[in-house]
Scaffold this motif. Structure first.
Motif, PDB file in Angstrom:
ATOM      1  N   GLN A 245      43.695  84.508  40.079  1.00  9.16           N
ATOM      2  CA  GLN A 245      44.664  85.061  41.034  1.00  9.16           C
ATOM      3  C   GLN A 245      45.810  84.068  41.190  1.00  9.16           C
ATOM      4  O   GLN A 245      45.871  83.291  42.135  1.00  9.16           O
ATOM      5  CB  GLN A 245      43.967  85.375  42.360  1.00  9.16           C
ATOM      6  CG  GLN A 245      42.831  86.372  42.185  1.00  9.16           C
ATOM      7  CD  GLN A 245      42.151  86.758  43.491  1.00  9.16           C
ATOM      8  OE1 GLN A 245      42.656  86.515  44.575  1.00  9.16           O
ATOM      9  NE2 GLN A 245      40.985  87.390  43.377  1.00  9.16           N
TER      10      GLN A 245
ATOM     11  N   LYS B 198      45.710  86.461  51.964  1.00 12.71           N
ATOM     12  CA  LYS B 198      46.335  86.636  50.653  1.00 12.71           C
ATOM     13  C   LYS B 198      47.760  87.178  50.764  1.00 12.71           C
ATOM     14  O   LYS B 198      48.634  86.797  49.974  1.00 12.71           O
ATOM     15  CB  LYS B 198      45.488  87.565  49.783  1.00 12.71           C
ATOM     16  CG  LYS B 198      44.222  86.915  49.264  1.00 12.71           C
ATOM     17  CD  LYS B 198      43.489  87.827  48.296  1.00 12.71           C
ATOM     18  CE  LYS B 198      42.225  87.155  47.771  1.00 12.71           C
ATOM     19  NZ  LYS B 198      41.480  88.022  46.830  1.00 12.71           N
ATOM     20  N   THR B 199      48.004  88.063  51.715  1.00 16.56           N
ATOM     21  CA  THR B 199      49.351  88.601  51.863  1.00 16.56           C
ATOM     22  C   THR B 199      50.339  87.506  52.249  1.00 16.56           C
ATOM     23  O   THR B 199      51.477  87.471  51.764  1.00 16.56           O
ATOM     24  CB  THR B 199      49.375  89.719  52.911  1.00 16.56           C
ATOM     25  OG1 THR B 199      48.753  89.246  54.119  1.00 16.56           O
ATOM     26  CG2 THR B 199      48.647  90.963  52.418  1.00 16.56           C
TER      27      THR B 199
ATOM     28  N   LEU C 177      52.723  91.759  40.926  1.00 14.23           N
ATOM     29  CA  LEU C 177      53.703  91.364  41.936  1.00 14.23           C
ATOM     30  C   LEU C 177      54.724  90.379  41.382  1.00 14.23           C
ATOM     31  O   LEU C 177      55.930  90.512  41.644  1.00 14.23           O
ATOM     32  CB  LEU C 177      52.986  90.772  43.147  1.00 14.23           C
ATOM     33  CG  LEU C 177      52.252  91.789  44.023  1.00 14.23           C
ATOM     34  CD1 LEU C 177      51.261  91.105  44.948  1.00 14.23           C
ATOM     35  CD2 LEU C 177      53.258  92.609  44.841  1.00 14.23           C
TER      36      LEU C 177
ATOM     37  N   ALA D  26      50.876  85.320  49.174  1.00 13.17           N
ATOM     38  CA  ALA D  26      51.668  86.033  48.181  1.00 13.17           C
ATOM     39  C   ALA D  26      53.141  86.078  48.559  1.00 13.17           C
ATOM     40  O   ALA D  26      54.017  85.821  47.724  1.00 13.17           O
ATOM     41  CB  ALA D  26      51.124  87.444  48.008  1.00 13.17           C
TER      42      ALA D  26
ATOM     43  N   ILE E 242      52.741  95.186  49.989  1.00 15.26           N
ATOM     44  CA  ILE E 242      51.495  94.535  49.562  1.00 15.26           C
ATOM     45  C   ILE E 242      50.406  94.881  50.574  1.00 15.26           C
ATOM     46  O   ILE E 242      50.589  94.703  51.777  1.00 15.26           O
ATOM     47  CB  ILE E 242      51.651  93.006  49.500  1.00 15.26           C
ATOM     48  CG1 ILE E 242      52.883  92.614  48.671  1.00 15.26           C
ATOM     49  CG2 ILE E 242      50.392  92.355  48.931  1.00 15.26           C
ATOM     50  CD1 ILE E 242      53.234  91.135  48.771  1.00 15.26           C
TER      51      ILE E 242
ATOM     52  N   GLY F 216      46.853  92.172  40.980  1.00 15.60           N
ATOM     53  CA  GLY F 216      48.029  92.171  41.838  1.00 15.60           C
ATOM     54  C   GLY F 216      48.926  90.971  41.629  1.00 15.60           C
ATOM     55  O   GLY F 216      50.157  91.077  41.751  1.00 15.60           O
ATOM     56  N   SER F 217      48.352  89.807  41.318  1.00  9.79           N
ATOM     57  CA  SER F 217      49.164  88.616  41.098  1.00  9.79           C
ATOM     58  C   SER F 217      50.175  88.833  39.982  1.00  9.79           C
ATOM     59  O   SER F 217      51.370  88.565  40.137  1.00  9.79           O
ATOM     60  CB  SER F 217      48.278  87.411  40.761  1.00  9.79           C
ATOM     61  OG  SER F 217      47.560  86.960  41.884  1.00  9.79           O
TER      62      SER F 217
ATOM     63  N   VAL G 280      54.066  93.843  54.304  1.00  8.11           N
ATOM     64  CA  VAL G 280      52.640  93.586  54.116  1.00  8.11           C
ATOM     65  C   VAL G 280      51.806  94.420  55.081  1.00  8.11           C
ATOM     66  O   VAL G 280      52.235  94.734  56.191  1.00  8.11           O
ATOM     67  CB  VAL G 280      52.293  92.092  54.297  1.00  8.11           C
ATOM     68  CG1 VAL G 280      53.058  91.244  53.296  1.00  8.11           C
ATOM     69  CG2 VAL G 280      52.567  91.622  55.705  1.00  8.11           C
TER      70      VAL G 280
ATOM     71  N   ALA H 255      46.157  92.003  46.171  1.00  5.89           N
ATOM     72  CA  ALA H 255      46.933  90.806  45.821  1.00  5.89           C
ATOM     73  C   ALA H 255      46.015  89.774  45.178  1.00  5.89           C
ATOM     74  O   ALA H 255      46.081  88.585  45.480  1.00  5.89           O
ATOM     75  CB  ALA H 255      47.616  90.228  47.060  1.00  5.89           C
TER      76      ALA H 255
ATOM     77  N   ASP I  30      46.411  94.024  51.386  1.00  9.77           N
ATOM     78  CA  ASP I  30      45.212  93.239  51.106  1.00  9.77           C
ATOM     79  C   ASP I  30      44.678  92.697  52.419  1.00  9.77           C
ATOM     80  O   ASP I  30      45.448  92.216  53.248  1.00  9.77           O
ATOM     81  CB  ASP I  30      45.505  92.076  50.148  1.00  9.77           C
ATOM     82  CG  ASP I  30      44.251  91.600  49.421  1.00  9.77           C
ATOM     83  OD1 ASP I  30      43.284  91.201  50.112  1.00  9.77           O
ATOM     84  OD2 ASP I  30      44.242  91.629  48.182  1.00  9.77           O
TER      85      ASP I  30
ATOM     86  N   LEU J 121      48.823  83.986  42.028  1.00 16.03           N
ATOM     87  CA  LEU J 121      49.731  83.922  43.184  1.00 16.03           C
ATOM     88  C   LEU J 121      49.284  82.857  44.182  1.00 16.03           C
ATOM     89  O   LEU J 121      50.080  82.410  45.010  1.00 16.03           O
ATOM     90  CB  LEU J 121      49.772  85.277  43.905  1.00 16.03           C
ATOM     91  CG  LEU J 121      50.902  86.232  43.564  1.00 16.03           C
ATOM     92  CD1 LEU J 121      50.691  87.561  44.292  1.00 16.03           C
ATOM     93  CD2 LEU J 121      52.263  85.647  43.919  1.00 16.03           C
TER      94      LEU J 121
END
Length: 300
Positions: free
Chosen positions: A129, A141-142, A102, A145, A115, A98-99, A160, A94, A117, A131
């Motif tokens: 990043q 981060k999850t 997603l 996000a 997700i 990933g940003s 997640v 993420a 991470d 997100l």
């Protein structure tokens, strides 16, 4: 380690050499060869379960309004959108890649997005990043996000895994999903994902970035995989952690990965299966080269 790549013409040479050295830190021997035709759509549509499809016989008026612009695309249409709503896609990472992945998968209406991470947001992440915001520094981060993605499209179901992918948990984590997206910056994890997706016959959309350059490739059970193109692991799994990178580089690659996922699910267009797409934003050049499955590949 040594990687041998065959490219179609001299224009491709600098892009592939730069991307290969930046992304996998290997010494590359590159030859120019004549272009040859390779079938790119090895698998036209992924096998979304019949149960999921029959439960999505119609869309609500709100869904038709939300997805109106892509419903107008003949390559997507009503059936394609219902396939997206029924699809389960796992995004591993993420961060920068990933940003973008997603955001666009959730915006497109992929029904269930996973997700993975294990990291927390650092202030140095914010440059690429997208997100994560300044107020998210220190958060998982999850968690960060999910907050943004729920606000974007609350209909999408999010799952997640706040853990680092390993040989012990990878099969269990990827098993429920139709498509897996490689959005990590760690070479060992990339090869781990590649090997298990090949073994479990899971479509994998690979992406890697460094500096101003990036690579994207879709890996199907019948096509060339990461080990076919780059047979040897990098010397250190942590080498990628301190790489210099332009934020937009990750965004470009992540958007390309998201487009490949949508094409996989809907059956639209030609996939990057059996082809490696490379780009160089300094030269503003994009190129694809044919890549073949190796008979001595460890993953197949």
């Amino acid at each position: 380690s040594i990687c041998i790549i065959f490219v179609e013409n001299k224009l491709h040479l600098g892009i592939i050499a730069q991307a290969s050295l930046a992304l996998l830190r290997s010494f590359c021997i590159i030859f120019v060869v004549k272009k040859r035709h390779v079938a790119t759509n090895v698998l036209q549509k992924i096998p979304i379960s019949l149960t999921s499809m029959t439960s999505m016989t119609s869309m609500t008026s709100e869904q038709k309004q939300r997805y109106d612009r892509q419903l107008r695309l003949p390559e997507v249409g009503d059936e394609g959108q219902r396939r997206l709503l029924a699809a389960r896609v796992l995004v591993v990472g993420a961060g920068g890649l990933g940003s973008a992945v997603l955001y666009y998968l959730v915006a497109a209406g992929v029904g269930h997005v996973g997700i993975v991470d294990s990291d927390c947001v650092d202030v140095s992440n914010l440059q690429r990043q997208i997100l994560h915001f300044s107020g998210d520094v220190g958060r998982e981060k999850t968690q960060s996000a999910c907050e943004k993605l729920n606000a974007l499209n609350p209909e999408v179901e999010l799952s997640v895994s706040d853990c680092r992918l390993s040989a012990e948990n990878v099969a269990e984590i990827i098993s429920p999903y139709d498509v897996v997206v490689d959005a990590v910056d760690n070479a060992d994890t990339k090869y781990l994902l590649n090997d298990w997706c090949v073994a479990m016959r899971k479509p994998l959309v690979h992406g890697a970035v460094g500096g101003f350059s990036g690579n994207v490739m879709t890996i199907l059970p019948e096509s060339a995989c990461l080990r076919c193109v780059f047979p040897y692991e990098s010397r250190s799994a942590s080498e990628a952690d301190d790489k210099a990178i332009l934020g937009a580089t990750a965004g470009v690659a992540g958007c390309l990965q998201a487009a490949e996922v949508v094409k996989l699910v809907t059956g639209a267009g030609n996939l990057l299966a059996g082809r490696l797409l490379s780009f160089d934003l300094l030269a503003m050049r994009f190129s694809t080269v044919a890549v073949a499955r190796r008979s001595d590949c460890r993953a197949h």
